[in-house]
Scaffold this motif. Structure first.
Motif, PDB file in Angstrom:
ATOM      1  N   GLN A  35       2.379   8.965   8.079  1.00  0.00           N
ATOM      2  CA  GLN A  35       3.006   8.465   6.859  1.00  0.00           C
ATOM      3  C   GLN A  35       2.940   6.944   6.779  1.00  0.00           C
ATOM      4  O   GLN A  35       2.728   6.368   5.711  1.00  0.00           O
ATOM      5  CB  GLN A  35       4.467   8.926   6.790  1.00  0.00           C
ATOM      6  CG  GLN A  35       4.646  10.392   6.462  1.00  0.00           C
ATOM      7  CD  GLN A  35       4.124  10.745   5.083  1.00  0.00           C
ATOM      8  OE1 GLN A  35       4.238   9.979   4.131  1.00  0.00           O
ATOM      9  NE2 GLN A  35       3.529  11.927   4.979  1.00  0.00           N
ATOM     10  N   LEU A  36       3.101   6.270   7.922  1.00  0.00           N
ATOM     11  CA  LEU A  36       3.022   4.813   7.913  1.00  0.00           C
ATOM     12  C   LEU A  36       1.598   4.355   7.595  1.00  0.00           C
ATOM     13  O   LEU A  36       1.397   3.424   6.799  1.00  0.00           O
ATOM     14  CB  LEU A  36       3.468   4.250   9.267  1.00  0.00           C
ATOM     15  CG  LEU A  36       3.396   2.723   9.368  1.00  0.00           C
ATOM     16  CD1 LEU A  36       4.344   2.066   8.372  1.00  0.00           C
ATOM     17  CD2 LEU A  36       3.709   2.256  10.784  1.00  0.00           C
ATOM     18  N   SER A  37       0.612   5.006   8.192  1.00  0.00           N
ATOM     19  CA  SER A  37      -0.782   4.654   7.913  1.00  0.00           C
ATOM     20  C   SER A  37      -1.109   4.871   6.438  1.00  0.00           C
ATOM     21  O   SER A  37      -1.811   4.057   5.813  1.00  0.00           O
ATOM     22  CB  SER A  37      -1.722   5.492   8.786  1.00  0.00           C
ATOM     23  OG  SER A  37      -1.526   5.215  10.152  1.00  0.00           O
ATOM     24  N   LYS A  38      -0.591   5.951   5.875  1.00  0.00           N
ATOM     25  CA  LYS A  38      -0.795   6.238   4.452  1.00  0.00           C
ATOM     26  C   LYS A  38      -0.179   5.140   3.593  1.00  0.00           C
ATOM     27  O   LYS A  38      -0.783   4.693   2.603  1.00  0.00           O
ATOM     28  CB  LYS A  38      -0.165   7.593   4.122  1.00  0.00           C
ATOM     29  CG  LYS A  38      -0.361   8.035   2.685  1.00  0.00           C
ATOM     30  CD  LYS A  38       0.274   9.413   2.468  1.00  0.00           C
ATOM     31  CE  LYS A  38       0.129   9.848   1.014  1.00  0.00           C
ATOM     32  NZ  LYS A  38       0.777  11.173   0.784  1.00  0.00           N
ATOM     33  N   LEU A  39       1.019   4.687   3.983  1.00  0.00           N
ATOM     34  CA  LEU A  39       1.696   3.624   3.231  1.00  0.00           C
ATOM     35  C   LEU A  39       0.913   2.319   3.333  1.00  0.00           C
ATOM     36  O   LEU A  39       0.693   1.633   2.312  1.00  0.00           O
ATOM     37  CB  LEU A  39       3.109   3.437   3.778  1.00  0.00           C
ATOM     38  CG  LEU A  39       3.926   2.265   3.204  1.00  0.00           C
ATOM     39  CD1 LEU A  39       4.130   2.443   1.706  1.00  0.00           C
ATOM     40  CD2 LEU A  39       5.255   2.154   3.935  1.00  0.00           C
ATOM     41  N   GLU A  40       0.485   1.954   4.540  1.00  0.00           N
ATOM     42  CA  GLU A  40      -0.261   0.708   4.721  1.00  0.00           C
ATOM     43  C   GLU A  40      -1.579   0.735   3.935  1.00  0.00           C
ATOM     44  O   GLU A  40      -1.989  -0.285   3.369  1.00  0.00           O
ATOM     45  CB  GLU A  40      -0.526   0.478   6.216  1.00  0.00           C
ATOM     46  CG  GLU A  40       0.732   0.118   7.001  1.00  0.00           C
ATOM     47  CD  GLU A  40       0.462  -0.021   8.492  1.00  0.00           C
ATOM     48  OE1 GLU A  40       1.086  -0.886   9.123  1.00  0.00           O
ATOM     49  OE2 GLU A  40      -0.374   0.756   9.025  1.00  0.00           O
ATOM     50  N   LYS A  41      -2.225   1.894   3.902  1.00  0.00           N
ATOM     51  CA  LYS A  41      -3.474   2.022   3.150  1.00  0.00           C
ATOM     52  C   LYS A  41      -3.219   1.846   1.659  1.00  0.00           C
ATOM     53  O   LYS A  41      -3.999   1.186   0.955  1.00  0.00           O
ATOM     54  CB  LYS A  41      -4.107   3.384   3.427  1.00  0.00           C
ATOM     55  CG  LYS A  41      -5.451   3.590   2.745  1.00  0.00           C
ATOM     56  CD  LYS A  41      -6.058   4.938   3.115  1.00  0.00           C
ATOM     57  CE  LYS A  41      -7.401   5.154   2.427  1.00  0.00           C
ATOM     58  NZ  LYS A  41      -8.017   6.474   2.771  1.00  0.00           N
ATOM     59  N   GLU A  42      -2.100   2.388   1.183  1.00  0.00           N
ATOM     60  CA  GLU A  42      -1.776   2.303  -0.247  1.00  0.00           C
ATOM     61  C   GLU A  42      -1.495   0.870  -0.675  1.00  0.00           C
ATOM     62  O   GLU A  42      -1.945   0.436  -1.739  1.00  0.00           O
ATOM     63  CB  GLU A  42      -0.574   3.189  -0.561  1.00  0.00           C
ATOM     64  CG  GLU A  42      -0.158   3.154  -2.034  1.00  0.00           C
ATOM     65  CD  GLU A  42       1.042   4.036  -2.327  1.00  0.00           C
ATOM     66  OE1 GLU A  42       1.581   3.952  -3.443  1.00  0.00           O
ATOM     67  OE2 GLU A  42       1.451   4.808  -1.419  1.00  0.00           O
ATOM     68  N   ILE A  43      -0.744   0.121   0.156  1.00  0.00           N
ATOM     69  CA  ILE A  43      -0.359  -1.235  -0.255  1.00  0.00           C
ATOM     70  C   ILE A  43      -1.373  -2.282   0.207  1.00  0.00           C
ATOM     71  O   ILE A  43      -1.309  -3.445  -0.214  1.00  0.00           O
ATOM     72  CB  ILE A  43       1.036  -1.606   0.266  1.00  0.00           C
ATOM     73  CG1 ILE A  43       1.084  -1.565   1.797  1.00  0.00           C
ATOM     74  CG2 ILE A  43       2.088  -0.683  -0.328  1.00  0.00           C
ATOM     75  CD1 ILE A  43       2.438  -1.935   2.370  1.00  0.00           C
ATOM     76  N   GLY A  44      -2.310  -1.884   1.078  1.00  0.00           N
ATOM     77  CA  GLY A  44      -3.415  -2.768   1.442  1.00  0.00           C
ATOM     78  C   GLY A  44      -3.087  -3.826   2.472  1.00  0.00           C
ATOM     79  O   GLY A  44      -3.838  -4.810   2.593  1.00  0.00           O
TER      80      GLY A  44
END
Length: 305
Positions: A35-44
């Motif tokens: 979930q953290l990796s997904k969030l970091e990918k989304e916000i760049g």
């Protein structure tokens, strides 16, 4: 971006460890990492530096967590307002407290509050003055029991109780002969002082009282616990200022001698909260109950046993 992802990031930042954060969030560690990796990918941007020993926030991560805490707090306030509008008597109140002050005040207040509002859950957070101010300013506690002066300008407060400050002395100290009267703080300039550690509000009160008398105290011992301070005084290691409510507590078979101070210095206990924060009906009821109970029992609190 989902609210739960913000909560996950906040918990990781607090624990600086994925395993501990996952345990507190009641999810599997791989799911948390995903979930953290997904969030970091989304916000760049990268929010955390990962290494084998710890997890540290990046510069972007620090900014993100600060904003995320505000978002989560705003969501909680909206929920509280809606609950109040629907006249729901259920709820959850996070109350911060100084450990020793809370030990003397909360046992008087909580039974009364829970009898009146049995479906409102109270969660207690105990910490130092400086840490509680930070938690309250961040919205991580709804209310906190503190003493003036408050250092964080983001906080508002309501006064609860004006409490005398006493002088604790070793039982055989020469000044105990004056214990029936009042001791001038100026007489204490050459005395060894035992004080609370930095971050404790009562430490600042001690330094301020001595400063107003024209001297800096000679500090020989520091402790994070006011009971330990009194035990060291009783053992003859120095003197200390103590709040009246904790003077002569039944915490040891050996207790210091106590004396009043000339000018009757006091500290003011307050219930604090972040400026502009919506106070739920549960919070307002808790403040009202605390003020009522403390006013009724003020004479007992002010009189050392």
């Amino acid at each position: 971006m989902e609210l739960r992802q913000l909560q996950y990031a906040i918990q990781i930042a607090a624990d600086k460890n994925f395993s501990r954060a996952a345990e507190k969030l009641h999810i599997a560690q791989p799911s948390l990492s995903q979930q953290l990796s997904k969030l970091e990918k989304e916000i760049g941007v990268l929010l955390f530096h990962r290494n084998t020993n710890a997890v540290e926030l990046t510069h972007a991560g620090s900014l993100f967590i600060e904003k995320a805490q505000k978002v989560i707090d705003m969501v909680e306030q909206i929920k509280q307002e809606m609950d109040d509008i629907s006249q729901t008597r259920k709820g959850r109140l996070i109350v911060g407290s100084l450990p020793i002050t809370g030990a003397h005040v909360l046992p008087r207040v909580l039974p009364v509050f829970q009898q009146r509002f049995p479906e409102i859950e109270i969660v207690l957070v105990e910490d130092s003055s400086s840490r509680l101010e930070q938690l309250t300013a961040n919205g991580q506690t709804d209310l906190s029991l503190l003493s003036l002066p408050l250092q964080d300008e983001a906080l508002s407060y309501q006064p609860l109780l004006e409490e005398e400050i006493w002088l604790a002395l070793p039982p055989q100290h020469p000044l105990t002969e004056d214990a029936s009267g009042e001791i001038d703080i100026g007489q204490l300039e050459q005395e060894p002082f035992i004080v609370l550690k930095k971050g404790q509000g009562f430490r600042k009160i001690t330094l301020d009282l001595c400063g107003q008398a024209g001297f800096a105290p000679h500090i020989v011992f520091e402790s994070s616990n006011i009971e330990t301070v009194q035990s060291l005084v009783a053992a003859g290691m120095g003197i200390a200022f103590v709040p009246a409510m904790v003077a002569r507590g039944q915490w040891s078979q050996i207790t210091p001698a106590y004396s009043k101070l000339s000018g009757n210095p006091t500290r003011t206990l307050v219930i604090s909260y972040r400026k502009g924060r919506y106070l739920s009906k549960a919070a307002e009821a808790f403040i009202a109950t605390m003020r009522e109970v403390l006013q009724e029992q003020a004479s007992d609190i002010h009189s050392p046993a």
